[in-house]
Design a protein around this motif. Structure first.
Motif, short mmCIF file in Angstrom:
data_model
loop_
_atom_site.label_atom_id
_atom_site.label_comp_id
_atom_site.label_asym_id
_atom_site.label_seq_id
_atom_site.Cartn_x
_atom_site.Cartn_y
_atom_site.Cartn_z
N LEU A 322 0.79 -1.22 0.00
CA LEU A 322 0.00 0.00 0.00
C LEU A 322 0.83 1.28 0.00
CD1 LEU A 322 -2.72 -1.08 2.61
CD2 LEU A 322 -3.05 -0.79 0.15
N THR A 323 2.13 1.16 0.21
CA THR A 323 2.98 2.37 0.29
C THR A 323 4.16 2.28 -0.67
OG1 THR A 323 4.13 1.41 2.21
CG2 THR A 323 2.30 2.95 2.65
N THR A 324 5.18 1.52 -0.28
CA THR A 324 6.36 1.35 -1.14
C THR A 324 6.92 -0.04 -0.92
OG1 THR A 324 8.65 2.05 -1.54
CG2 THR A 324 7.71 2.57 0.62
N GLU A 325 7.11 -0.76 -2.00
CA GLU A 325 7.61 -2.13 -1.91
C GLU A 325 9.12 -2.21 -1.93
OE1 GLU A 325 5.35 -5.21 -4.09
OE2 GLU A 325 4.20 -3.56 -4.94
N ASN A 326 9.76 -1.21 -2.50
CA ASN A 326 11.22 -1.24 -2.58
C ASN A 326 11.90 -0.26 -1.62
OD1 ASN A 326 10.71 1.23 -3.78
ND2 ASN A 326 11.38 0.62 -5.82
N GLY A 327 11.11 0.45 -0.82
CA GLY A 327 11.69 1.39 0.14
C GLY A 327 12.23 2.64 -0.50
N VAL A 328 11.94 2.85 -1.78
CA VAL A 328 12.46 4.02 -2.49
C VAL A 328 11.33 4.81 -3.16
CG1 VAL A 328 13.99 4.83 -4.33
CG2 VAL A 328 14.68 2.90 -2.89
N SER A 329 10.58 4.15 -4.02
CA SER A 329 9.54 4.81 -4.79
C SER A 329 8.16 4.28 -4.40
CB SER A 329 9.78 4.60 -6.28
OG SER A 329 9.81 3.22 -6.58
N PRO A 330 7.11 5.05 -4.65
CA PRO A 330 5.75 4.61 -4.30
C PRO A 330 5.39 3.31 -5.03
CG PRO A 330 5.77 6.93 -4.91
CD PRO A 330 7.11 6.39 -5.26
N SER A 331 4.64 2.46 -4.36
CA SER A 331 4.19 1.22 -5.00
C SER A 331 3.13 1.55 -6.05
CB SER A 331 3.61 0.27 -3.95
OG SER A 331 2.41 0.81 -3.41
N PRO A 332 2.97 0.70 -7.03
CA PRO A 332 1.93 0.93 -8.04
C PRO A 332 0.54 1.04 -7.41
CG PRO A 332 3.45 -0.76 -8.79
CD PRO A 332 3.81 -0.46 -7.37
N LEU A 333 0.29 0.25 -6.36
CA LEU A 333 -1.01 0.30 -5.71
C LEU A 333 -1.23 1.63 -4.99
CD1 LEU A 333 -3.60 -1.22 -5.17
CD2 LEU A 333 -2.49 -2.35 -3.22
N PHE A 334 -0.18 2.16 -4.38
CA PHE A 334 -0.28 3.46 -3.71
C PHE A 334 -0.64 4.55 -4.72
CE2 PHE A 334 1.65 7.49 -2.38
CZ PHE A 334 1.11 7.65 -1.11
N VAL A 335 0.06 4.56 -5.83
CA VAL A 335 -0.19 5.57 -6.87
C VAL A 335 -1.59 5.44 -7.42
CG1 VAL A 335 0.50 6.40 -9.14
CG2 VAL A 335 2.26 5.73 -7.48
N LEU A 336 -2.03 4.19 -7.63
CA LEU A 336 -3.34 3.94 -8.21
C LEU A 336 -4.45 4.37 -7.26
CD1 LEU A 336 -4.82 2.80 -10.66
CD2 LEU A 336 -4.73 0.54 -9.56
N LEU A 337 -4.31 4.02 -5.98
CA LEU A 337 -5.35 4.36 -5.01
C LEU A 337 -5.45 5.86 -4.78
CD1 LEU A 337 -4.83 1.50 -2.38
CD2 LEU A 337 -6.64 1.69 -4.09
N LEU A 338 -4.30 6.53 -4.73
CA LEU A 338 -4.34 7.99 -4.55
C LEU A 338 -4.91 8.68 -5.77
CD1 LEU A 338 -1.27 9.53 -2.69
CD2 LEU A 338 -3.57 9.06 -1.87
N SER A 339 -4.67 8.11 -6.95
CA SER A 339 -5.17 8.72 -8.17
C SER A 339 -6.69 8.70 -8.23
CB SER A 339 -4.60 8.01 -9.40
OG SER A 339 -5.13 6.70 -9.52
N HIS A 340 -7.31 7.84 -7.43
CA HIS A 340 -8.77 7.80 -7.37
C HIS A 340 -9.33 8.95 -6.54
CE1 HIS A 340 -8.92 3.21 -8.37
NE2 HIS A 340 -8.77 3.97 -9.44
N GLY A 341 -8.45 9.66 -5.85
CA GLY A 341 -8.89 10.85 -5.11
C GLY A 341 -9.53 10.58 -3.78
N HIS A 342 -9.15 9.48 -3.12
CA HIS A 342 -9.73 9.16 -1.81
C HIS A 342 -8.63 8.89 -0.79
CE1 HIS A 342 -13.73 9.01 -3.54
NE2 HIS A 342 -13.32 8.12 -4.43
N PRO A 343 -7.83 9.90 -0.44
CA PRO A 343 -6.74 9.68 0.51
C PRO A 343 -7.23 9.24 1.89
CG PRO A 343 -7.06 12.03 0.10
CD PRO A 343 -7.88 11.30 -0.91
#
Length: 436
Positions: A322-343
């Protein structure tokens, strides 16, 4: 004891005057650590700073540029060992001054180190000995950036970079980094807690004053950047009470899954996280992607009955998804969920994870620190979605803190019988600090 007499403790000692074999370096390190532990407890901070400067900085200003300077001779050809020694000495002082609330001396220490880079007195001689660059290298390192967090955490951050508002998470990440010394970890724990407590207190006071017609609205500032919308947000978060509160649902989930196999638990966890979420798109995305990731994760444990260790590891792994899988960049799921506009929905899902496994809180804050460092490269205007997410996270977890209790009090009695939508304007938020 004066700074001059302090210097006599080590400057006149043969330990710091002769070239030592590599096998003796650890002995030297321990003597240096013990020395600073002793003087920081017994002497005034001003004298300790003079002593620190004498040992690590003044010796770099030598008329003979080919001479290996002072203490640096001990660590000849081993810059990393000197780097680690210097860093730990800093945190021995920081940890003590943090405990004793002598914050201005932490800032003085940082400024003392930084002054080496900018002061011409240390740069006027031609540098030939590599060790004379070592302090410059430390100043340009990530370690020095982390040290500066302790110095400037309490300063007015209105005109500073937006990342500075979230220093508590960067400090929390230091506290669980296995590569850091115990002194740094302890100092980070205290500093992070201080900032979190400060935020919780300011938020509670702001809420109380902003809803009072008799109080000055300028006495307590809004600690968030959400403006007056923070009241509406808080009401939306705490509206769920009674049997459908997040805490009660978490307790029910723990009780119902305690004898499940790991395979069944992973399925139940996904259902629990999306339970009562109102946004269909969010639910579909989270359910599909989280299920796909969990079903193939740790297949070798699928027949094992869920236990505390598996619970912690699973919750930490879901946090990664839900946040970052590699400890560096946002995870794809994090980016996708935030892009839906429901933080807020994403924050609630993270909250539900912590409510069933409080020991995942440190891991979550460490991952938030990873995200903050990633977005640090962008301006505030470029990452408003992420900033809104962090602000909502701050407020949500402040509401669910152990020492603050929030409740809604209805101020209008003429509620319509068939009214089904929650009207935040009909309620006041009541916050109460609990002391025990």
């Amino acid at each position: 004891m004066t700074a001059h007499s302090l210097r006599n403790i080590h400057v006149n000692s043969p330990l710091f005057k002769v070239h030592l074999q590599d096998s003796d370096v650890e002995v030297v390190q321990e003597r240096i650590y013990n020395f600073f532990v002793e003087i920081v407890r017994k002497h005034e901070p001003e004298d300790v700073l003079i002593e620190f400067k004498s040992l690590f900085i003044d010796c770099l200003c030598l008329a003979n540029p080919d001479l290996i300077p002072g203490i640096y001779e001990v660590f000849l050809k081993n810059e990393q060992v000197l780097h680690n020694t210097f860093k730990r000495c800093c945190y021995i002082l920081v940890n003590n001054w943090e405990t004793n609330r002598k914050y201005k001396y932490i800032q003085a220490l940082v400024e003392l180190i930084a002054s080496y880079k900018s002061s011409s007195i240390y740069q006027k001689y031609k540098i030939r000995t590599p060790s004379k660059n070592w302090l410059d290298n430390f100043i340009h390192s990530q370690d020095f950036q982390e040290l500066k967090l302790f110095a400037y955490k309490n300063e007015n951050q209105a005109n500073s970079h937006w990342v500075n508002r979230y220093t508590s998470y960067l400090l929390a990440a230091q506290a669980i980094d296995k590569n850091n010394s115990e002194e740094q970890k302890q100092a980070a724990i205290k500093a992070s807690k201080q900032l979190k407590d400060k935020f919780k207190f300011e938020l509670a006071m702001y809420i109380a004053r902003s809803q009072s017609h008799t109080s000055s609205h300028t006495r307590y500032r809004n600690p968030s950047v959400l403006g007056d919308d923070v009241l509406r947000l808080i009401k939306a978060i705490i509206v769920k009470k009674g049997v459908f509160s997040y805490s009660n649902i978490a307790n029910i989930f723990i009780e119902q899954t305690q004898n499940q196999t790991f395979k069944d638990f992973k399925e139940s966890l996904t259902k629990y996280l999306i339970f009562s979420v109102q946004q269909p798109t969010f639910v579909d995305t989270l359910q599909q992607q989280l299920s796909e990731k969990l079903v193939v994760w740790k297949l070798e444990y699928d027949d094992v009955i869920i236990n505390k260790d598996l619970l912690l590891r699973t919750c930490n792994r879901v946090i990664d998804f839900l946040t970052t899988e590699n400890g560096v960049s946002p995870s794809p799921l994090f980016v996708l969920l935030l892009s839906h506009g429901h933080p807020l929905t994403l924050v609630i899902v993270l909250l539900k994870i912590i409510l069933i496994c409080k020991y995942s809180r440190n891991h979550l804050e460490s991952r938030l620190a990873n995200l903050i460092r990633y977005y640090d490269q962008y301006s505030e205007a470029e990452c408003q979605c992420f900033i809104n997410f962090i602000e909502i996270f701050n407020i949500t977890f402040a509401i669910y803190a152990e020492n603050v209790e929030y409740n809604l009090i209805k101020i209008e009695d003429n509620e319509k019988i068939h009214e089904v939508e929650f009207d935040p304007n009909a309620y006041h938020v009541f916050s109460q600090l609990k002391f025990w």
